[in-house]
Design a protein around this motif. Sequence first.
Motif, PDB file in Angstrom:
ATOM      1  N   VAL A  19      36.697  36.648  34.424  1.00 52.21           N
ATOM      2  CA  VAL A  19      37.056  37.864  33.695  1.00 52.21           C
ATOM      3  C   VAL A  19      36.019  38.923  34.028  1.00 52.21           C
ATOM      4  N   VAL A  20      36.467  40.107  34.417  1.00 57.86           N
ATOM      5  CA  VAL A  20      35.545  41.198  34.732  1.00 57.86           C
ATOM      6  C   VAL A  20      36.131  42.510  34.207  1.00 57.86           C
ATOM      7  N   PHE A  21      35.244  43.406  33.822  1.00 60.15           N
ATOM      8  CA  PHE A  21      35.635  44.726  33.330  1.00 60.15           C
ATOM      9  C   PHE A  21      35.247  45.748  34.386  1.00 60.15           C
ATOM     10  N   SER A  22      36.224  46.499  34.867  1.00 55.75           N
ATOM     11  CA  SER A  22      36.015  47.442  35.963  1.00 55.75           C
ATOM     12  C   SER A  22      36.499  48.827  35.560  1.00 55.75           C
ATOM     13  N   PRO A  23      35.828  49.890  36.044  1.00 48.81           N
ATOM     14  CA  PRO A  23      36.422  51.209  35.832  1.00 48.81           C
ATOM     15  C   PRO A  23      37.784  51.235  36.545  1.00 48.81           C
ATOM     16  N   ARG A  24      38.744  51.887  35.937  1.00 51.14           N
ATOM     17  CA  ARG A  24      40.097  51.938  36.503  1.00 51.14           C
ATOM     18  C   ARG A  24      40.070  52.388  37.969  1.00 51.14           C
ATOM     19  N   SER A  25      39.183  53.307  38.289  1.00 54.31           N
ATOM     20  CA  SER A  25      39.104  53.852  39.646  1.00 54.31           C
ATOM     21  C   SER A  25      38.784  52.798  40.704  1.00 54.31           C
ATOM     22  N   HIS A  26      38.193  51.674  40.316  1.00 57.07           N
ATOM     23  CA  HIS A  26      37.801  50.644  41.266  1.00 57.07           C
ATOM     24  C   HIS A  26      38.500  49.302  41.032  1.00 57.07           C
ATOM     25  N   PRO A  51      31.407  48.752  41.331  1.00 61.68           N
ATOM     26  CA  PRO A  51      30.510  49.909  41.438  1.00 61.68           C
ATOM     27  C   PRO A  51      29.345  49.912  40.444  1.00 61.68           C
ATOM     28  N   TYR A  52      29.447  49.138  39.349  1.00 61.57           N
ATOM     29  CA  TYR A  52      28.408  49.188  38.318  1.00 61.57           C
ATOM     30  C   TYR A  52      27.139  48.457  38.755  1.00 61.57           C
ATOM     31  N   GLU A  53      26.016  48.959  38.287  1.00 61.34           N
ATOM     32  CA  GLU A  53      24.732  48.315  38.519  1.00 61.34           C
ATOM     33  C   GLU A  53      24.691  46.936  37.842  1.00 61.34           C
ATOM     34  N   GLU A  54      25.250  46.831  36.644  1.00 57.86           N
ATOM     35  CA  GLU A  54      25.290  45.583  35.864  1.00 57.86           C
ATOM     36  C   GLU A  54      26.705  45.381  35.324  1.00 57.86           C
ATOM     37  N   PRO A  55      27.629  44.863  36.144  1.00 61.34           N
ATOM     38  CA  PRO A  55      29.002  44.664  35.665  1.00 61.34           C
ATOM     39  C   PRO A  55      29.076  43.642  34.531  1.00 61.34           C
ATOM     40  N   ALA A  56      29.960  43.905  33.578  1.00 59.06           N
ATOM     41  CA  ALA A  56      30.224  42.946  32.509  1.00 59.06           C
ATOM     42  C   ALA A  56      31.295  41.977  33.004  1.00 59.06           C
ATOM     43  N   TYR A  57      30.956  40.685  33.012  1.00 53.43           N
ATOM     44  CA  TYR A  57      31.916  39.665  33.417  1.00 53.43           C
ATOM     45  C   TYR A  57      31.535  38.344  32.761  1.00 53.43           C
ATOM     46  N   HIS A  58      32.473  37.427  32.741  1.00 54.20           N
ATOM     47  CA  HIS A  58      32.185  36.067  32.308  1.00 54.20           C
ATOM     48  C   HIS A  58      33.188  35.118  32.955  1.00 54.20           C
ATOM     49  N   CYS A  59      32.813  33.854  32.980  1.00 50.03           N
ATOM     50  CA  CYS A  59      33.648  32.814  33.566  1.00 50.03           C
ATOM     51  C   CYS A  59      33.707  31.642  32.590  1.00 50.03           C
ATOM     52  N   TYR A  60      34.843  30.987  32.563  1.00 50.76           N
ATOM     53  CA  TYR A  60      34.949  29.792  31.726  1.00 50.76           C
ATOM     54  C   TYR A  60      35.904  28.799  32.361  1.00 50.76           C
ATOM     55  N   ARG A  61      35.728  27.543  32.013  1.00 52.00           N
ATOM     56  CA  ARG A  61      36.571  26.484  32.540  1.00 52.00           C
ATOM     57  C   ARG A  61      37.886  26.455  31.761  1.00 52.00           C
ATOM     58  N   ALA A  62      38.978  26.304  32.499  1.00 49.87           N
ATOM     59  CA  ALA A  62      40.301  26.205  31.887  1.00 49.87           C
ATOM     60  C   ALA A  62      40.867  24.821  32.156  1.00 49.87           C
TER      61      ALA A  62
END
Length: 106
Positions: free
Chosen positions: A5-12, A89-100
Motif C-alpha cells: 500500500v502506498v500513498f502517491s500524489p495524483r500527478s505521479h 516523488p516524495y522524499e519520505e513516501p508513506a507506505y506499508h506492507c502486510y501479509r495476506a
Amino acid sequence: MIVIVVFSPRSHADEVRAALAAAGAGTLGNYTACSFSASGEGRFRPEEGAEPYLGEPGRPEVVDEVRIECVCDDALAKGAVEAMLAAHPYEEPAYHCYRALTLGDL
C-alpha cells in the motif's frame, strides 16, 4: 502473498503503479498490473532540514493523493517496494506492507 500500500500524489500515481507492475507486483493468475486506487487528501508539515517535493518546511500542506494497493509474490515484494520508492516523488513516501492469506493458506 504481500499486499503493498502506498500513498502517491495524483500527478505521479500512474508512474508509481507502472513501477510496481514492472517489478512484478499486481500479478494474479493470468492478469498483470492489477491494483486498486482510492482518492483522498494527504496532509503533512515538513520540518527543518526536509526537502519536500511540495510545500516548504514549517508550513502544513494538503495534497490530492491516491492510495494504491496491489498484491505481490513474497519473493518479488522487496524489489517491488524498491522500484516503487525509486519512482515516487516524495522524499519520505508513506507506505506499508502486510501479509495476506489466500485460500491456499487456510
